[in-house]
Design a protein around this motif. Structure first.
Motif, mmCIF file in Angstrom:
data_model
loop_
_atom_site.group_PDB
_atom_site.id
_atom_site.type_symbol
_atom_site.label_atom_id
_atom_site.label_comp_id
_atom_site.label_asym_id
_atom_site.label_seq_id
_atom_site.Cartn_x
_atom_site.Cartn_y
_atom_site.Cartn_z
ATOM 1 N N SER A 91 -27.334 47.460 21.130
ATOM 2 C CA SER A 91 -27.734 47.049 19.782
ATOM 3 C C SER A 91 -28.377 48.178 18.987
ATOM 4 O O SER A 91 -28.510 48.071 17.764
ATOM 5 N N THR A 92 -28.781 49.251 19.649
ATOM 6 C CA THR A 92 -29.345 50.409 18.949
ATOM 7 C C THR A 92 -29.060 51.679 19.724
ATOM 8 O O THR A 92 -29.072 51.692 20.965
ATOM 9 N N LEU A 93 -28.789 52.757 18.995
ATOM 10 C CA LEU A 93 -28.556 54.067 19.609
ATOM 11 C C LEU A 93 -29.822 54.920 19.607
ATOM 12 O O LEU A 93 -29.741 56.115 19.886
ATOM 13 N N ARG A 94 -30.954 54.320 19.328
ATOM 14 C CA ARG A 94 -32.189 55.095 19.268
ATOM 15 C C ARG A 94 -32.383 55.876 20.558
ATOM 16 O O ARG A 94 -32.302 55.333 21.654
ATOM 17 N N GLY A 95 -32.614 57.157 20.431
ATOM 18 C CA GLY A 95 -32.762 58.039 21.574
ATOM 19 C C GLY A 95 -31.533 58.877 21.849
ATOM 20 O O GLY A 95 -31.580 59.828 22.632
ATOM 21 N N ILE A 96 -30.418 58.557 21.196
ATOM 22 C CA ILE A 96 -29.186 59.317 21.413
ATOM 23 C C ILE A 96 -29.356 60.768 21.000
ATOM 24 O O ILE A 96 -28.669 61.661 21.500
ATOM 25 N N GLU A 97 -30.327 61.011 20.100
ATOM 26 C CA GLU A 97 -30.560 62.381 19.633
ATOM 27 C C GLU A 97 -31.058 63.304 20.740
ATOM 28 O O GLU A 97 -31.020 64.534 20.597
ATOM 29 N N LEU A 98 -31.520 62.740 21.858
ATOM 30 C CA LEU A 98 -31.937 63.562 22.999
ATOM 31 C C LEU A 98 -30.751 64.301 23.605
ATOM 32 O O LEU A 98 -30.914 65.347 24.221
ATOM 33 N N LEU A 99 -29.564 63.741 23.441
ATOM 34 C CA LEU A 99 -28.347 64.375 23.970
ATOM 35 C C LEU A 99 -27.821 65.360 22.934
ATOM 36 O O LEU A 99 -26.738 65.211 22.383
ATOM 37 N N ARG A 100 -28.589 66.375 22.686
ATOM 38 C CA ARG A 100 -28.333 67.255 21.541
ATOM 39 C C ARG A 100 -27.104 68.146 21.703
ATOM 40 O O ARG A 100 -26.656 68.762 20.741
ATOM 41 N N LYS A 101 -26.525 68.224 22.908
ATOM 42 C CA LYS A 101 -25.305 69.007 23.128
ATOM 43 C C LYS A 101 -24.060 68.119 23.176
ATOM 44 O O LYS A 101 -22.974 68.586 23.527
ATOM 45 N N LEU A 102 -24.229 66.858 22.806
ATOM 46 C CA LEU A 102 -23.123 65.903 22.878
ATOM 47 C C LEU A 102 -22.001 66.309 21.925
ATOM 48 O O LEU A 102 -22.227 66.563 20.750
ATOM 49 N N LYS A 103 -20.767 66.347 22.453
ATOM 50 C CA LYS A 103 -19.595 66.658 21.648
ATOM 51 C C LYS A 103 -18.706 65.435 21.431
ATOM 52 O O LYS A 103 -18.021 65.350 20.411
ATOM 53 N N GLU A 104 -18.710 64.505 22.393
ATOM 54 C CA GLU A 104 -17.859 63.321 22.308
ATOM 55 C C GLU A 104 -18.704 62.078 22.549
ATOM 56 O O GLU A 104 -19.436 62.009 23.538
ATOM 57 N N LEU A 105 -18.590 61.095 21.652
ATOM 58 C CA LEU A 105 -19.330 59.845 21.792
ATOM 59 C C LEU A 105 -18.428 58.668 21.429
ATOM 60 O O LEU A 105 -17.873 58.617 20.332
ATOM 61 N N ASP A 106 -18.285 57.742 22.369
ATOM 62 C CA ASP A 106 -17.558 56.501 22.128
ATOM 63 C C ASP A 106 -18.546 55.348 22.253
ATOM 64 O O ASP A 106 -18.964 54.996 23.354
ATOM 65 N N CYS A 107 -18.939 54.783 21.116
ATOM 66 C CA CYS A 107 -19.876 53.654 21.105
ATOM 67 C C CYS A 107 -19.207 52.442 20.473
ATOM 68 O O CYS A 107 -19.867 51.595 19.855
#
Length: 329
Positions: A91-107
């Protein structure tokens, strides 16, 4: 004691840097926090409140060798470059910013109304946020974004004006009012169609179809299944016509309506649209060759393999160029 020592070391480093009053106290505090995070004091339960998202992140951390990765270091989080959390009840992506090297995200397929923290993922290149409940989407902070699927949301505004590297966009299904770079169009989502290639060892003809029933019937009749020929789009403005010669038992495929009509006038049966071609600019070519020595069936051959196409030319087949375009081979 370890955390306290880390903080003291960070303070000492900041003190050595701050030699003028230009650097504000809040800047120094931010630097202390960043250095402390690097040392391994990030509490995932605190920073990622959604338990389903947190579990996915922890699962992604386990290959790094951590049995119970919490708390974690920023350096370990930086090892995560791809994350799939589709249909996970998030229900929320809060905290996803910790994965600062993320190149691919499927949500995709969750209950997200906003993509909280997504703007801080500066390296993000591929984002699938389809089938959520998003109302607005601003990806101005994701300047490296190349592929975006945001279809089937409740979007009323989409701002991609800063995403100049965007190559593939799938959107729609929600009455979208868009704010896009000039000239950008939003196509309907393209479905993939697998075109199967079969071979008749008796006549030498190759046949192409996406119909499983037709494929099964031909195999029963002795045709050899040669697997995937190429991937076609489910529908575009460029149809490929299929014709049948009842005298030779041969099929022919063409995008050219004049060629289609000429063959019809010679007795060929028009079997309608066989499949569709992708746009030339983004498609994969399917090549056409002609065998001038073929007596009846099998005079034409179609392949997405340039190596196979060139080999036929060596054997005396005539290179007739590109017949149409697929999505991929």
């Amino acid at each position: 004691m370890k955390r306290k020592f880390t903080a003291l070391m960070a303070a000492a480093m900041v003190a050595s840097i701050v030699s003028t009053p230009v650097m504000a106290q809040e800047t120094a505090a931010a630097l202390i926090e960043e250095i402390t995070q690097e040392a391994g004091t990030i509490d995932l339960e605190k920073e990622i409140p959604d338990s389903n998202l947190r579990k996915k992140v922890i699962d992604a951390l386990k290959p790094t060798g951590q049995e119970n990765p919490n708390p974690v270091s920023q350096s370990d989080l930086d090892k995560i470059t791809s994350l799939t959390v589709n249909e996970a009840g998030i229900s929320t992506l809060r905290g996803i910013e910790l994965l600062r090297k993320l190149k691919e995200l499927d949500c995709s397929g969750n209950s997200l109304t906003i993509l909280e923290g997504i703007e801080k993922l500066k390296d993000l290149e591929d984002l699938n946020c389809s089938n959520n409940k998003l109302v607005e989407l601003n990806l101005a902070g994701n300047k490296k974004l190349k592929t975006l699927n945001c279809s089937n949301n409740n979007l009323t505004k989409l701002d991609l004006s800063q995403n100049t590297n965007l190559e593939n966009l799938t959107a729609g299904g929600d009455g979208l009012n868009t704010l896009l770079p000039p000239g950008t169009e939003i196509p309907d989502p393209i479905q993939l169609v697998e075109m199967v290639r079969l071979y008749n060892p008796n006549s030498g003809e190759h046949f192409y179809t996406a119909d499983e029933a037709e494929k099964a019937d031909l195999i029963k009749r002795g045709w050899k299944d040669e697997g995937l020929g190429w991937i076609a789009p489910d529908k575009t403005d460029s149809p490929v016509y299929r014709l049948y010669n009842p005298n030779a038992g041969d099929h022919h495929y063409t995008m050219n309506t004049e060629e289609r009509d000429a063959l019809k006038s010679l007795g060929w049966k028009d079997e309608g649209i066989g499949w569709y071609s992708m746009e030339e600019e983004i498609g994969v070519p399917v090549y056409r060759s002609y065998n001038p020595n073929a007596a009846k069936a099998g005079a034409h051959h179609y392949t997405s393999s340039i190596a196979e196409h060139n080999q036929l030319s060596i054997f005396g087949w005539k290179d007739e160029g590109v017949a149409w375009y697929g999505i991929r081979s």
